[in-house]
Motif scaffolding. Structure first.
Motif: not given
Length: 321
Positions: A170-185
């Motif tokens: 919920g931090l930003s639309a450019t952030i995805d967290f799958d439980g192991d890897i936090l991906s930032v576009r």
């Protein structure tokens, strides 16, 4: 794409921090490209005159056309209560190697204005940042910090109610967290992957980013993200006044009196009530002379607070004593 790999032990080391120096450095984005930061346009406009005599030659050398700033302006905050003077003290001790490395990472070289003796260049950077703070931040920092702290409280509540994953996503639309890897576009096309490896991940809310951002180099794991509620920061405040008090004092003075249950400066009050600095100072002096307010100096600002008599007037009661 930036990826942070979080092992099970790293999840517990995700923490929040607030960095005045980070806000100061990132504000150069709004100054350089105000059209990209519509929520902060009122701040840009209100501080334009105060910024006229700053060391723009140095400040311009701290940001490029991509809106990148050197990592020494994005320190990892030690706590949610980090103070600017503490961060500037550390910046003054910055090594020449790190100073040149961080500038080169942004510009491809050290800008000419900062290419002289490193110690003198660092001192000039610190002086320019201190002047920017005094001119544009100090009067508004209590309100800005309140927004940042409220965001941290909200994120903590999210973790408690819905878990860490929901908060991170919920931090930003450019952030995805799958439980192991936090991906930032990121706008940076470089593909980078970092393992947290027990060093902790610091999340820093800011007023001056529209999407998640991160340090340019390989510093400690840190993400800066847009704080919630900043859209309301510059909205003019309206307070419903007791009709009898407003009839005696006038609506503006009654509103100021009602608002000053917590200390505030004249500059902050002018922003909140859309009153010019000279007018708000005139109202405050009149209220203070009538014994309805007290004032005290805090740093370079004068803070006003409702007196016992002022509280009694609003409450319709007789003051004690």
């Amino acid at each position: 794409m930036l990826r942070y790999v979080l092992e099970e032990q790293d999840v517990a080391s995700v923490r929040f921090g607030i960095s005045p120096l980070c806000e100061l450095g990132l504000s150069l984005r709004a100054i350089r490209g105000p059209a990209y930061f519509p929520l902060q346009l009122p701040w840009v406009r209100r501080t334009e005159e105060a910024r006229a005599d700053l060391d723009h030659e140095v400040l311009d050398a701290l940001i490029d056309d991509r809106m990148w700033t050197p990592d020494f302006l994005n320190p990892r905050p030690h706590s949610p209560l980090t103070r600017l003077d503490e961060e500037l003290a550390e910046l003054r001790e910055l090594s020449a190697d790190v100073f040149h490395r961080d500038l080169t990472a942004v510009h491809g070289r050290v800008p000419d204005v900062l290419a002289g003796p490193p110690r003198a260049a660092v001192r000039r950077v610190v002086a320019a940042l201190e002047e920017l703070w005094d001119a544009s931040f100090e009067p508004y920092w209590p309100r800005m910090r309140a927004v940042l702290e409220a965001d941290v409280v909200h994120r903590g509540r999210q973790i408690a109610q819905h878990g860490l994953g929901a908060m991170l996503n919920g931090l930003s639309a450019t952030i995805d967290f799958d439980g192991d890897i936090l991906s930032v576009r990121l706008k940076d096309p470089t593909d980078r992957t970092h393992r947290i490896d027990g060093t902790g991940l610091t999340l820093v809310p800011t007023m001056f980013t529209r999407r998640a951002s991160a340090p340019v180099g390989l510093g400690p794991p840190m993400l800066m993200y847009p704080a919630r509620g900043q859209g309301a920061l510059w909205e003019t405040e309206r307070i419903a006044n007791p009709a009898a008090v407003a009839g005696i004092l006038g609506e503006t003075r009654a509103s100021l009196l009602a608002a000053l249950g917590d200390p505030a400066s004249s500059t902050e009050l002018g922003v909140r009530f859309d009153v010019t600095p000279s007018a708000v100072n005139q109202h405050l002096r009149a209220l203070r002379d009538a014994g309805l307010l007290v004032s005290t100096r805090y740093g370079r600002s004068v803070l006003y607070l409702r007196s016992e008599l002022g509280s009694a007037l609003l409450g319709g009661r007789t003051p004690s004593g």
